[in-house]
Design a protein around this motif. Structure first.
Motif, PDB file in Angstrom:
ATOM      1  N   THR A  28      -1.301  -4.110   3.436  1.00  0.00           N
ATOM      2  CA  THR A  28      -1.632  -2.768   3.912  1.00  0.00           C
ATOM      3  C   THR A  28      -0.530  -2.224   4.813  1.00  0.00           C
ATOM      4  O   THR A  28       0.284  -2.973   5.347  1.00  0.00           O
ATOM      5  CB  THR A  28      -2.953  -2.784   4.701  1.00  0.00           C
ATOM      6  OG1 THR A  28      -2.817  -3.672   5.822  1.00  0.00           O
ATOM      7  CG2 THR A  28      -4.103  -3.252   3.830  1.00  0.00           C
ATOM      8  N   ASP A  34     -10.485  -2.756   6.290  1.00  0.00           N
ATOM      9  CA  ASP A  34     -10.760  -2.023   5.064  1.00  0.00           C
ATOM     10  C   ASP A  34      -9.824  -0.813   4.986  1.00  0.00           C
ATOM     11  O   ASP A  34      -9.990   0.107   5.772  1.00  0.00           O
ATOM     12  CB  ASP A  34     -12.210  -1.565   5.015  1.00  0.00           C
ATOM     13  CG  ASP A  34     -12.566  -0.885   3.697  1.00  0.00           C
ATOM     14  OD1 ASP A  34     -11.825  -1.089   2.706  1.00  0.00           O
ATOM     15  OD2 ASP A  34     -13.562  -0.138   3.666  1.00  0.00           O
ATOM     16  N   PRO A  35      -8.829  -0.855   4.084  1.00  0.00           N
ATOM     17  CA  PRO A  35      -8.537  -1.920   3.132  1.00  0.00           C
ATOM     18  C   PRO A  35      -7.954  -3.148   3.831  1.00  0.00           C
ATOM     19  O   PRO A  35      -7.513  -3.056   4.965  1.00  0.00           O
ATOM     20  CB  PRO A  35      -7.518  -1.283   2.191  1.00  0.00           C
ATOM     21  CG  PRO A  35      -6.811  -0.285   3.049  1.00  0.00           C
ATOM     22  CD  PRO A  35      -7.859   0.250   3.975  1.00  0.00           C
ATOM     23  N   GLN A  43     -10.199  -2.228  -4.625  1.00  0.00           N
ATOM     24  CA  GLN A  43      -8.841  -2.168  -4.075  1.00  0.00           C
ATOM     25  C   GLN A  43      -7.830  -2.784  -5.044  1.00  0.00           C
ATOM     26  O   GLN A  43      -6.777  -2.199  -5.315  1.00  0.00           O
ATOM     27  CB  GLN A  43      -8.781  -2.884  -2.732  1.00  0.00           C
ATOM     28  CG  GLN A  43      -7.400  -2.894  -2.089  1.00  0.00           C
ATOM     29  CD  GLN A  43      -7.378  -3.701  -0.791  1.00  0.00           C
ATOM     30  OE1 GLN A  43      -8.423  -4.016  -0.214  1.00  0.00           O
ATOM     31  NE2 GLN A  43      -6.184  -4.049  -0.330  1.00  0.00           N
ATOM     32  N   VAL A  91     -13.215  -4.959  -2.329  1.00  0.00           N
ATOM     33  CA  VAL A  91     -11.995  -5.694  -2.657  1.00  0.00           C
ATOM     34  C   VAL A  91     -11.665  -5.544  -4.140  1.00  0.00           C
ATOM     35  O   VAL A  91     -10.499  -5.338  -4.521  1.00  0.00           O
ATOM     36  CB  VAL A  91     -12.159  -7.176  -2.270  1.00  0.00           C
ATOM     37  CG1 VAL A  91     -11.066  -8.024  -2.906  1.00  0.00           C
ATOM     38  CG2 VAL A  91     -12.130  -7.328  -0.755  1.00  0.00           C
ATOM     39  N   GLU A 106       0.831  -1.198   0.000  1.00  0.00           N
ATOM     40  CA  GLU A 106       0.000   0.000   0.000  1.00  0.00           C
ATOM     41  C   GLU A 106       0.874   1.260   0.000  1.00  0.00           C
ATOM     42  O   GLU A 106       1.754   1.413   0.838  1.00  0.00           O
ATOM     43  CB  GLU A 106      -0.914   0.008   1.220  1.00  0.00           C
ATOM     44  CG  GLU A 106      -1.836   1.217   1.282  1.00  0.00           C
ATOM     45  CD  GLU A 106      -2.705   1.240   2.521  1.00  0.00           C
ATOM     46  OE1 GLU A 106      -3.650   2.062   2.569  1.00  0.00           O
ATOM     47  OE2 GLU A 106      -2.437   0.449   3.454  1.00  0.00           O
TER      48      GLU A 106
END
Length: 550
Positions: free
Chosen positions: A360, A379-380, A438, A435, A101
């Motif tokens: 993440t 989330d994420p 993402q 998802v 991320e």
């Protein structure tokens, strides 16, 4: 050391569950000379290692990493063949890709140890040499675990009192007590490296912040040995093992739901049973219903349940014969639940490797939401994407890609069940939308949602309904310290003679290789074998054709 009991060996066996464990167990028992029947509640064998086909796509519905290849080959050799003869294995390079991320370039884990040492050095100066030492330790601990712990039923602890175990005692104790996360953090500072080395805990159904650092041995599997893929997908494993079992005379009955394990009435105290269980109670078979709803009985001298252990104990046995009653499970820690997506996608997806991990930044918080006292869906989310069509042309039609997505979530059936084309429970479908968005953003596939032509979701409630999974867990009890090795429990009932257990919820644990070892441990129990090493392949077994009784 091998101990044999004086009582007559069983001649017939029934195996509950036709997943990879049940099929492998049945095959080994039949090769031992027993007449074996497998009862599987679904319409096809496979269990968690299933397959789902739609519109020309072939999706694996469960395991998708082929690790510990020597375990697979050892099982096949016990069956008189080899992995080389039965499977078309391809080495993946990269073994897998990691997207972080907020980071720029993804990191590709290479197929060889030497290349990964160079990779780590490029991520953090000095990390290459540190990885060499880390992997040396992983290899040593892996070899020790395989030789002394993985193939043990722990029916006796005497075989563990060996010089090679005792001299490592202090170090093993430290590795058991220290979490994997802090073990890694002592050696590496780059957060990307820490995540790469911590993530194998998820394969064990746990978190790097609670998994013992003993399990740094897992890094040997992907960073040193590499990652393989069986062409045809993991359903190929099921068909191969099912064929080997039937060649040995095993009967596989599908659409057969076991409702009760039958036992004798207690006999007078003082009589020793074959597996040293409570006096006089022994398994005599099972009751089950077929696809027409008929109630049937199948008699057997030996019952092996390869079903979820919680379901076996609390649903198939009366309370007084349960070794692991409901109160036992109140103190157990489940592995994660899972949100699964099976996606057929138009066009190509070159930014995704065969295996791709999305990590993440809030690493510890992410795991805390899944495994903490107060759980929630991250989330994420850190998640896993499998793109088998990158390697296997049969996984998707020409011009399309096959995508399997696994999102670890809390093991909570209340999250709901999935469905086709958005028809699952509302919360599950909202999570799936997030998802997909993402993956689209992180992997630079801006039109991913518009290109999806097949969509199927699976939630924790599906694992309860389809697999009788305890608390909807994706894998089984987590590999925290109190649920590892001899703390995991026994693979034999303490209350019922002739009732054994196999599969990911019992010894030795989670994962396809562990399931094959679990099948072998059933054979060890049957023989009274308390040794800690894999069973030797009898002379000539590696060469004779399957099905021979020799």
């Amino acid at each position: 050391m091998t101990r044999r009991t004086a009582s007559a060996p069983p001649r017939t066996a029934v195996v509950i569950g036709g997943g990879i464990t049940g099929l492998a167990t049945a095959a080994l028992l039949a090769r031992e000379g027993l007449r074996v029947t497998v009862l599987e509640q679904q319409s096809v064998p496979g269990g968690r290692t299933g397959t789902w086909q739609s519109a020309g796509f072939s999706f694996d519905t469960g395991p998708s990493w082929y690790l510990m290849p020597e375990v697979f080959d050892h099982f096949f050799r016990l069956m008189g063949t080899s992995a080389e003869e039965q499977l078309d294995l391809v080495q993946l390079d990269p073994g897998y890709r990691v997207i972080f991320e907020g980071s720029g370039e993804p990191v590709d884990i290479a197929a060889t140890r030497a290349e990964n040492v160079k990779l780590f050095e490029s991520l953090e100066p000095g990390a290459g040499a540190k990885l060499e030492k880390y992997l040396d330790s992983a290899v040593d601990v892996y070899d020790m675990a395989k030789k002394r712990f993985l193939y043990s039923t722990f029916a006796s602890f005497l075989p563990l009192l060996r010089p090679d175990v005792l001299k490592r005692g202090p170090r093993l104790a430290q590795l058991l007590l220290q979490p994997l996360s802090s073990f890694v953090a002592q050696k590496f500072t780059d957060p990307r490296i820490r995540q790469i080395l911590g993530y194998p805990a998820v394969f064990l159904g746990s978190s790097p912040f609670t998994t013992p650092s003993m399990y740094h041995l897992m890094s040997r599997l992907d960073l040193a040995d590499g990652v393989l893929y069986p062409m045809g997908g993991f359903t190929r494993l099921i068909s191969v093992i099912a064929d080997l079992a039937t060649a040995e005379g095993v009967t596989i009955r599908t659409d057969a739901t076991v409702t009760r394990i039958r036992t004798t009435d207690p006999e007078p105290a003082g009589r020793l049973s074959r597996f040293r269980r409570s006096p006089g109670v022994r398994a005599t078979g099972v009751e089950y219903t077929n696809v027409a709803g008929q109630a049937l009985v199948l008699d057997a001298d030996l019952v092996v349940s390869a079903a979820d252990l919680h379901h076996t104990e609390t649903s198939l046995l009366p309370r007084n014969l349960q070794t692991y009653p409901e109160r036992y499970w109140k103190n157990r820690i489940p592995g994660p639940g899972g949100l699964l997506l099976h996606l057929g996608v138009r066009g190509t997806l070159p930014s995704l490797a065969h295996h791709t991990l999305l990590f993440t930044k809030d690493w510890e918080e992410n795991f805390g939401k899944i495994f903490g006292k107060e759980t929630s869906v991250p989330d994420p989310a850190s998640l896993y994407v499998c793109r088998p069509s990158a390697t296997d042309p049969d996984a998707a039609p020409d011009g399309y890609e096959n995508i399997f997505v696994l999102v670890p979530v809390p093991s909570d059936p209340a999250l709901g069940a999935g469905g086709m084309d958005g028809s699952g429970d509302e919360r599950i479908e909202r999570m799936a939308d997030a998802v997909i968005a993402q993956i689209s953003d992180w992997a630079n596939i801006p039109d991913l949602a518009e290109r999806i032509t097949v969509r199927r979701t699976v939630g924790p409630q599906d694992f309860v309904q389809d697999l009788n999974s305890w608390r909807g867990t994706l894998l089984g009890p987590a590999h925290v310290l109190k649920q590892s090795a001899f703390f995991r429990g026994s693979n034999a009932s303490r209350k019922v003679d002739g009732l054994l257990y196999a599969g990911g919820s019992t010894l030795p644990g989670i994962g396809l290789p562990m399931c094959l070892i679990s099948a072998e441990l059933v054979l060890k129990r049957l023989r009274g074998d308390t040794s800690t090493e894999e069973l030797p392949v009898p002379s000539g077994h590696g060469d004779r054709a399957p099905g021979g009784r020799g």
